[in-house]
Design an enzyme around this catalytic site. Structure first.
Site, PDB file in Angstrom:
ATOM      1  N   ARG A 132      32.891 -61.969  -0.676  1.00 48.19           N
ATOM      2  CA  ARG A 132      31.809 -61.294  -1.380  1.00 48.19           C
ATOM      3  C   ARG A 132      31.811 -61.649  -2.865  1.00 48.19           C
ATOM      4  NH1 ARG A 132      31.176 -55.063  -0.495  1.00 48.19           N
ATOM      5  NH2 ARG A 132      29.276 -55.556  -1.633  1.00 48.19           N
ATOM      6  N   TYR A 134      29.413 -60.701  -6.567  1.00 49.41           N
ATOM      7  CA  TYR A 134      28.281 -60.024  -7.174  1.00 49.41           C
ATOM      8  C   TYR A 134      27.155 -61.037  -7.374  1.00 49.41           C
ATOM      9  CZ  TYR A 134      31.359 -56.081  -8.329  1.00 49.41           C
ATOM     10  OH  TYR A 134      32.207 -55.006  -8.271  1.00 49.41           O
ATOM     11  N   ASP A 165      34.792 -41.778  -2.077  1.00 48.56           N
ATOM     12  CA  ASP A 165      34.605 -43.066  -1.387  1.00 48.56           C
ATOM     13  C   ASP A 165      35.893 -43.630  -0.803  1.00 48.56           C
ATOM     14  OD1 ASP A 165      35.965 -43.944  -3.631  1.00 48.56           O
ATOM     15  OD2 ASP A 165      34.547 -45.546  -4.113  1.00 48.56           O
TER      16      ASP A 165
END
Length: 292
Positions: A132, A134, A165
């Site tokens: 991943r 940004y 979270d």
């Protein structure tokens, strides 16, 4: 001053180490945790653990950056792995905290402490088996406060009843210098943003490294606006919008969509430190989280 070393192993695996002197508590000695008895600590109710020894922390990489196998481990002076989440102390006294950098400023690889792996190394996050990133660089050093945890079973009545979270508390460090992955900095909190990400409460503590040239000038939220004008709005907007390029809705923020002051940030740190203490004492189910 930290010292960095780079080595190439026999199997061509890149290994680096970043050494710095950080008092650790003895791994897995949860029975040593206690409430600090000083007046200031009593007010903040921060949990800590006795520092059994003062080894040098070394940052050691395994694998190559931007691969699925890449890990940044923390080891003590004897070469034993330790957890950056559990074994590095949170509180340093006088309103100063340890901050562990995961993502250096002006980079986009989404690095994070792997809370479900032994010794919780830093790795690059994945989605559907792919690394991943940004959609654009983050403009501040980003990382976590050790010995904190946002309890997913706790509904925060002050922030729309959102549940935690299940991660350590995030920090946005606004100093001028670019941190390294795994670097530990001494920071002081200045403000807090209550981000709500897909219904989960994901606090962002805004802080500054004590090594920054302007650190003495900023001690609360109003000082940030004075000496770093527009920064708090830019941080909120960045985290609000960063998922939009992937087709997801903008993140929301509680507390009137505004940052809270230093006292509120300290309150959040205290609460999440207490949640972490319950977690490692196994008063709360850990689920898939590693407590080692």
């Amino acid at each position: 001053m930290a010292a960095a070393r780079v080595m190439l192993s026999a199997n061509n695996t890149l290994t680096t180490s970043l050494t710095s002197k950080i008092p650790l508590q003895k791994p897995n000695s949860f029975n040593l945790c206690f409430r600090n008895g000083s007046a200031a600590a009593h007010r903040s109710r921060l949990f800590t653990c006795t520092a059994i020894y003062n080894p040098q922390i070394q940052i050691k990489e395994q694998g190559l950056p931007e691969t699925l196998d890449y890990r940044v481990f923390f080891v003590d002076g004897s070469g034993k792995k330790v957890s950056p989440w559990h074994d590095i102390p949170l509180h340093l006294g006088d309103g100063v905290f340890n901050f562990i950098a995961e993502i250096p400023k002006e980079s986009s690889a989404k690095m994070e402490v792997a809370t479900d792996e032994l010794y919780t190394p830093i790795k690059q996050d994945t989605k559907k088996g792919k690394l991943r990133y940004y959609p654009y660089n983050i403009h501040w050093n980003y990382g976590l406060l050790p010995q904190t945890w946002e309890d997913p079973l706790f509904a925060n009545a002050e922030v729309e009843g959102a549940f935690g979270d299940n991660d350590p508390v995030d920090v946005v460090e606004i100093g001028e210098s670019r941190a390294k992955v795994g670097q530990v900095l001494k920071v002081k909190p200045l403000a807090a943003l209550a981000m709500i990400d897909e219904g989960e409460l994901d606090w962002k503590i805004v802080a500054i490294s004590l090594d920054d040239s302007r650190a003495s000038l900023v001690n609360d939220i109003d000082d940030v606006e004075k000496h770093f004008p527009g920064t708090l709005t830019a941080i909120r907007d960045w985290f609000r919008d960063y998922k939009i390029p992937d087709g997801k809705p903008a993140n929301k923020f509680g507390l009137g969509n505004k940052p809270a002051n230093k006292d509120y940030a300290l309150k959040i740190i205290t609460e999440t430190n207490e949640s972490w203490a319950k977690l490692v004492k196994r008063s709360i189910p850990a689920g898939d989280l590693s407590l080692v």
